[in-house]
Design an enzyme around this catalytic site. Structure first.
Site, PDB file in Angstrom:
ATOM      1  N   TYR A  71      -7.032  -1.342  -8.453  1.00 48.67           N
ATOM      2  CA  TYR A  71      -6.143  -0.906  -7.369  1.00 48.67           C
ATOM      3  C   TYR A  71      -5.924  -2.054  -6.389  1.00 48.67           C
ATOM      4  O   TYR A  71      -4.793  -2.365  -6.007  1.00 48.67           O
ATOM      5  CB  TYR A  71      -6.756   0.292  -6.648  1.00 48.67           C
ATOM      6  CG  TYR A  71      -5.958   0.744  -5.442  1.00 48.67           C
ATOM      7  CD1 TYR A  71      -5.019   1.764  -5.544  1.00 48.67           C
ATOM      8  CD2 TYR A  71      -6.120   0.132  -4.195  1.00 48.67           C
ATOM      9  CE1 TYR A  71      -4.271   2.168  -4.445  1.00 48.67           C
ATOM     10  CE2 TYR A  71      -5.370   0.520  -3.103  1.00 48.67           C
ATOM     11  CZ  TYR A  71      -4.447   1.541  -3.234  1.00 48.67           C
ATOM     12  OH  TYR A  71      -3.702   1.924  -2.146  1.00 48.67           O
TER      13      TYR A  71
ATOM     14  N   ILE B 165       2.341   1.688  -3.532  1.00 48.78           N
ATOM     15  CA  ILE B 165       1.417   2.203  -4.539  1.00 48.78           C
ATOM     16  C   ILE B 165       1.074   3.666  -4.275  1.00 48.78           C
ATOM     17  O   ILE B 165       1.018   4.492  -5.189  1.00 48.78           O
ATOM     18  CB  ILE B 165       0.140   1.338  -4.587  1.00 48.78           C
ATOM     19  CG1 ILE B 165       0.456  -0.025  -5.222  1.00 48.78           C
ATOM     20  CG2 ILE B 165      -0.969   2.039  -5.366  1.00 48.78           C
ATOM     21  CD1 ILE B 165      -0.710  -0.975  -5.269  1.00 48.78           C
ATOM     22  N   GLU B 166       0.842   3.997  -3.014  1.00 50.74           N
ATOM     23  CA  GLU B 166       0.364   5.341  -2.684  1.00 50.74           C
ATOM     24  C   GLU B 166       1.430   6.416  -2.874  1.00 50.74           C
ATOM     25  O   GLU B 166       1.167   7.452  -3.485  1.00 50.74           O
ATOM     26  CB  GLU B 166      -0.168   5.376  -1.251  1.00 50.74           C
ATOM     27  CG  GLU B 166      -1.459   4.604  -1.042  1.00 50.74           C
ATOM     28  CD  GLU B 166      -2.634   5.206  -1.785  1.00 50.74           C
ATOM     29  OE1 GLU B 166      -2.567   6.400  -2.160  1.00 50.74           O
ATOM     30  OE2 GLU B 166      -3.628   4.490  -2.001  1.00 50.74           O
ATOM     31  N   THR B 167       2.619   6.197  -2.334  1.00 50.12           N
ATOM     32  CA  THR B 167       3.624   7.282  -2.355  1.00 50.12           C
ATOM     33  C   THR B 167       5.042   6.803  -2.651  1.00 50.12           C
ATOM     34  O   THR B 167       6.001   7.502  -2.327  1.00 50.12           O
ATOM     35  CB  THR B 167       3.639   8.023  -1.000  1.00 50.12           C
ATOM     36  OG1 THR B 167       3.907   7.075   0.049  1.00 50.12           O
ATOM     37  CG2 THR B 167       2.328   8.736  -0.733  1.00 50.12           C
TER      38      THR B 167
ATOM     39  N   ILE C  27       0.837  -1.206   0.000  1.00 49.55           N
ATOM     40  CA  ILE C  27       0.000   0.000   0.000  1.00 49.55           C
ATOM     41  C   ILE C  27       0.870   1.253   0.000  1.00 49.55           C
ATOM     42  O   ILE C  27       0.631   2.202  -0.765  1.00 49.55           O
ATOM     43  CB  ILE C  27      -0.945   0.005   1.217  1.00 49.55           C
ATOM     44  CG1 ILE C  27      -1.984  -1.123   1.103  1.00 49.55           C
ATOM     45  CG2 ILE C  27      -1.638   1.355   1.376  1.00 49.55           C
ATOM     46  CD1 ILE C  27      -2.968  -0.973  -0.034  1.00 49.55           C
TER      47      ILE C  27
END
Length: 319
Positions: free
Chosen positions: A299, A111-113, A108
């Site tokens: 996602y 993917i996010e940052t 997570i």
């Protein structure tokens, strides 16, 4: 010709919002008016008579192959392993406390940052004000997030105008929106404050807590590929699909489901968009929980697949 802009405080809708949260949450009106006045909003232009704006053509759906190519890269996998190794004690503690697999937490963040390296450059307060009072479809949602943002900054002693995040108002390592920050962020390093902007320890604990609060089934299975006949393809959705019916129900419908899955296990079926034939998957409860972080099936599947690749390489590096 540029559209006319005015300070946000000159709009009646903004003044009503300020008055509302001053009354409900005991904010200082002068302080709020000062920060709102620093945001400029466009003045709505009246459409010319006889001219109607053309509706925008819908953007084509990105295929699953294209979508996953953005995230399942060697660089993201390698950096995920490095992040896991660098934060091993914290990630192990989060896994033990919340029963959310380490590789899911790491994926997570990847993917996010990109593990905290790309947190966003958009001023969050400005973003939320523009989306709350501009010409946006989800204005009511953003007004609630704007209120949550102001409460969040007050609770955590953060200057509202200095915070930056995504184009849609998500913030910090895990890209929490303001309401999620308030409800799910935790002080995982126990230093007396919650910091998702510069502290990976709090971010790791907060992601695990987020999934735990959304009823992650401890180390339960996530998804399996499945081939569906043309008669059964109607059960698979491109949109989020919550598992409601158990395996026995689907077997009675004639679906061929792996014999090791118990009859009482609740299942759902999804389709991932492709150019010719959609990819179909059997999904368990934990896949649905992944879609609580982002409602796009692509996602959730990207997070799942990335987590497997990171775990595989992490385990190989141990020997």
């Amino acid at each position: 010709m540029n559209a006319k802009t005015l300070p946000a405080t000159q709009f009646q809708s903004v003044q009503k919002f300020i008055d509302k949260i001053v009354k409900e949450h005991n904010f200082n009106k002068d302080e709020l008016s000062l920060i709102f006045s620093q945001i400029k909003l466009k003045v709505a232009e009246k459409p010319k008579k006889g001219k109607k704006s053309k509706p925008k053509a819908p953007r084509p759906t990105m295929t699953w192959n294209k979508y996953k190519s953005l995230f399942l890269t060697d660089e993201r996998i390698n950096n995920g392993v490095k992040f896991w190794q660098s934060n091993l004690t914290t990630i192990n503690r989060a896994q033990k406390k919340y029963n959310v697999p380490a590789e899911i937490i790491v994926a997570i963040l990847g993917i996010e940052t990109s593990y905290g390296n790309k947190k966003g450059t958009h001023p969050t307060f400005k973003t939320l004000v523009e989306r709350s009072f501009g010409n946006y479809r989800r204005r009511n949602f953003y007004k609630k997030e704007l209120q949550s943002f102001l409460l969040m900054t007050r609770e955590n002693t953060l200057p509202p105008l200095s915070i930056k995040g995504s184009y849609a108002g998500a913030m910090g390592y895990p890209q929490f929106i303001a309401s999620s920050y308030r409800h799910y962020a935790v002080d995982f390093n126990q230093d007396g404050k919650i910091d998702l902007f510069s502290d990976p320890i709090d971010a790791i604990g907060s992601i695990a807590n987020y999934f735990d609060k959304h009823q992650w089934h401890d180390f339960g299975e996530i998804a399996r590929p499945i081939s569906l006949s043309s008669a059964h393809l109607k059960y698979a959705k491109r949109s989020t699909n919550k598992p409601k019916k158990n395996t026995q129900y689907w077997r009675n419908k004639g679906l061929s489901i792996d014999p090791d899955i118990p009859n009482k296990t609740k299942l759902a079926f999804i389709r991932l968009p492709q150019q010719k034939i959609d990819e179909t998957w059997l999904t368990f409860w934990n896949f649905y929980v992944l879609t609580r972080y982002n409602h796009d099936n692509r996602y959730a599947m990207a997070a799942y697949k990335l987590s497997k690749k990171i775990k595989q390489q992490f385990n190989q590096n141990k020997y």
